[in-house]
Design a protein around this motif. Structure first.
Motif, short mmCIF file in Angstrom:
data_model
loop_
_atom_site.label_atom_id
_atom_site.label_comp_id
_atom_site.label_asym_id
_atom_site.label_seq_id
_atom_site.Cartn_x
_atom_site.Cartn_y
_atom_site.Cartn_z
N PHE A 11 0.83 -1.20 0.00
CA PHE A 11 0.00 0.00 0.00
C PHE A 11 0.87 1.26 0.00
O PHE A 11 0.63 2.19 -0.76
CB PHE A 11 -0.92 -0.02 1.23
N LYS A 12 1.91 1.22 0.82
CA LYS A 12 2.81 2.38 0.90
C LYS A 12 3.54 2.60 -0.42
O LYS A 12 3.68 3.74 -0.89
CB LYS A 12 3.81 2.16 2.04
N LEU A 14 2.52 1.74 -3.38
CA LEU A 14 1.56 2.25 -4.37
C LEU A 14 1.33 3.75 -4.17
O LEU A 14 1.37 4.53 -5.13
CB LEU A 14 0.23 1.48 -4.24
N CYS A 15 1.13 4.15 -2.91
CA CYS A 15 0.92 5.57 -2.62
C CYS A 15 2.16 6.39 -2.99
O CYS A 15 2.05 7.48 -3.55
CB CYS A 15 0.61 5.77 -1.13
N MET A 16 3.33 5.84 -2.69
CA MET A 16 4.59 6.54 -2.99
C MET A 16 4.71 6.76 -4.50
O MET A 16 5.06 7.84 -4.96
CB MET A 16 5.76 5.71 -2.46
N LEU A 18 2.29 6.78 -6.77
CA LEU A 18 1.28 7.73 -7.25
C LEU A 18 1.62 9.16 -6.84
O LEU A 18 1.34 10.11 -7.56
CB LEU A 18 -0.10 7.36 -6.70
N GLY A 19 2.22 9.29 -5.66
CA GLY A 19 2.56 10.63 -5.17
C GLY A 19 3.76 11.23 -5.87
O GLY A 19 3.81 12.43 -6.11
N ASN A 22 3.05 11.55 -10.59
CA ASN A 22 1.61 11.75 -10.78
C ASN A 22 1.30 12.10 -12.24
O ASN A 22 0.98 13.24 -12.56
CB ASN A 22 1.12 12.84 -9.83
N GLY A 27 -4.28 7.93 -14.55
CA GLY A 27 -5.65 8.14 -14.06
C GLY A 27 -6.65 8.03 -15.19
O GLY A 27 -7.67 7.34 -15.07
N THR A 30 -7.03 4.41 -16.30
CA THR A 30 -7.81 3.61 -15.34
C THR A 30 -9.30 3.92 -15.48
O THR A 30 -10.13 3.00 -15.51
CB THR A 30 -7.36 3.93 -13.89
N ILE A 31 -9.62 5.21 -15.55
CA ILE A 31 -11.02 5.60 -15.65
C ILE A 31 -11.64 5.12 -16.97
O ILE A 31 -12.74 4.58 -17.00
CB ILE A 31 -11.17 7.13 -15.47
#
Lengths: 173, 207
Positions: A11-12, A14-16, A18-19, A22, A27, A30-31
């Protein structure tokens, strides 16, 4: 926090990712993918509508997702280049972010209003027909009845109709 | 000519409008909700009933998407997604205990500014006085903002926000809006006169 569980670690990470990186393309992809899959699926589940209408609508929704993502990629790079060009020519490099935003709004609006619906109008029916023909051929090849060269339907009918056994109650049929 | 175009494109009112996410999403959704149904109605390759169904569905879906995007995503996913990430990574130095997503966003904006512009900025009031990276830290994040040229950026916090926005968009726009439009589409079509209640008997329900 020293000991991270594998879930927390993933999780970390993935967040790292994406952060730090960016990129709006991820995005948008995915959408587009989720809409392109879920919208047609829900449309096909609408049992209150005729199958023909559902198929057209679902196919068009999927195609719109694909075309929208493609045009997003094209307009995104086009806008960046055009904004740079205008900013350089007019000596307004300090206002590049504003130029990009306004150009992006114009291009996305025009694309949504004219280009994507136009492409879909042009391509949906021919592509759907091709797709359905392919499906029909595959379906026919699967369901083609096997004929026995030594035992034809006519022979079978003759045998069946002349076959009498047991007690007949209530007549021939 | 190019100067005139640049002047229009960099007009402060226009630029502010284009840089506001809510305004741009609303504009795009309105164009989608009008342009796409209009185009579907012009597609003469299919019969009128199919066109009416597809056009109403598209228009309704775009309006639902706009409603969900403006309400559900910032109110629910941004708020609770960030909180959930903080719970998952509780005690991690890369994701301090910001009060909420807005406090982190205010911090991130300030951290991106030059040091001398941070002191009198209104956003500074949104940062809690006691907020630290960890309890062992001596300096608060507010002090770091005022004293350091490059205060920590916390990419994990930014990523958590991006992730909750992304998940919210997928769940809200691709799933909930699609399901909701299926439920209310036929009553709306009846209200608009696009569908007669007798038609229900003739429907081909083969999937």
């Amino acid at each position: 926090m020293n000991n991270l569980t594998p879930f927390q670690k993933n999780f970390k990470n993935l967040c790292m990712k994406l952060g730090k990186n960016n990129d709006a393309v991820y995005g948008a992809l995915t959408i587009a993918a989720s809409k392109g899959i879920l919208r047609p699926t829900f449309t096909m589940m609408d049992k209150k509508q005729e199958k023909k209408s559902r198929t057209y609508t679902a196919f068009r929704e999927g195609l719109t997702g694909v075309v929208a993502f493609g045009s997003y990629l094209i307009t995104n790079t086009g806008v960046n280049k055009l904004a740079h060009h205008i900013a350089k020519k007019t000596n307004k490099l300090d206002k590049l972010p504003q130029l990009k935003s306004t150009l992006s709004l114009i291009s996305v609006s025009l694309t949504a209003l004219f280009i994507i619906p136009g492409i879909c109008n042009y391509a949906t029916k021919p592509l759907l027909d091709k797709f359905q023909k392919k499906n029909l051929k595959r379906h026919e090849s699967i369901q083609k009845p096997k004929t026995n060269p030594t035992f034809t339907n006519l022979q079978y009918n003759r045998i069946y109709n002349n076959f009498n056994s047991g007690l007949r109650i209530g007549g021939g049929l | 000519m190019i100067d005139k175009i640049a002047t229009i494109l960099t007009n402060p009112k226009f630029a502010n409008f284009a840089m506001n996410t809510k305004y741009t999403v609303t504009t795009e959704s309105i164009f989608k909700a009008t342009g796409r149904p209009a185009a579907i109605m012009m597609d003469k390759n299919v019969d009128k009933d199919t066109r009416k169904y597809a056009a109403t569905k598209e228009g309704l879906y775009q309006l639902l998407c706009l409603g969900i995007y403006l309400t559900m995503i910032p109110l629910f996913f941004k708020r609770y997604g960030f909180k959930l990430a903080q719970k998952i990574l509780k005690g991690d130095k890369d994701l301090p205990m910001f009060k909420d997503a807005n406090e982190y966003l205010a911090y991130a904006k300030l951290a991106g500014l030059p040091k001398n512009e941070r002191k009198n900025n209104k956003l500074l009031q949104k940062i809690s006085d006691n907020l630290k990276i960890s309890q062992n830290d001596t300096a608060t994040l507010k002090q770091k903002l005022l004293s350091e040229e490059k205060p920590p950026e916390f990419p994990v916090a930014k990523g958590a926000l991006e992730l909750s926005n992304l998940v919210g968009t997928v769940i809200g726009l691709a799933w909930i809006a699609s399901e909701l439009s299926n439920h209310i589409l036929h009553p709306i079509m009846k209200c608009l006169g696009f569908e007669k209640s007798q038609n229900n008997n003739k429907i081909d329900t083969k999937a």
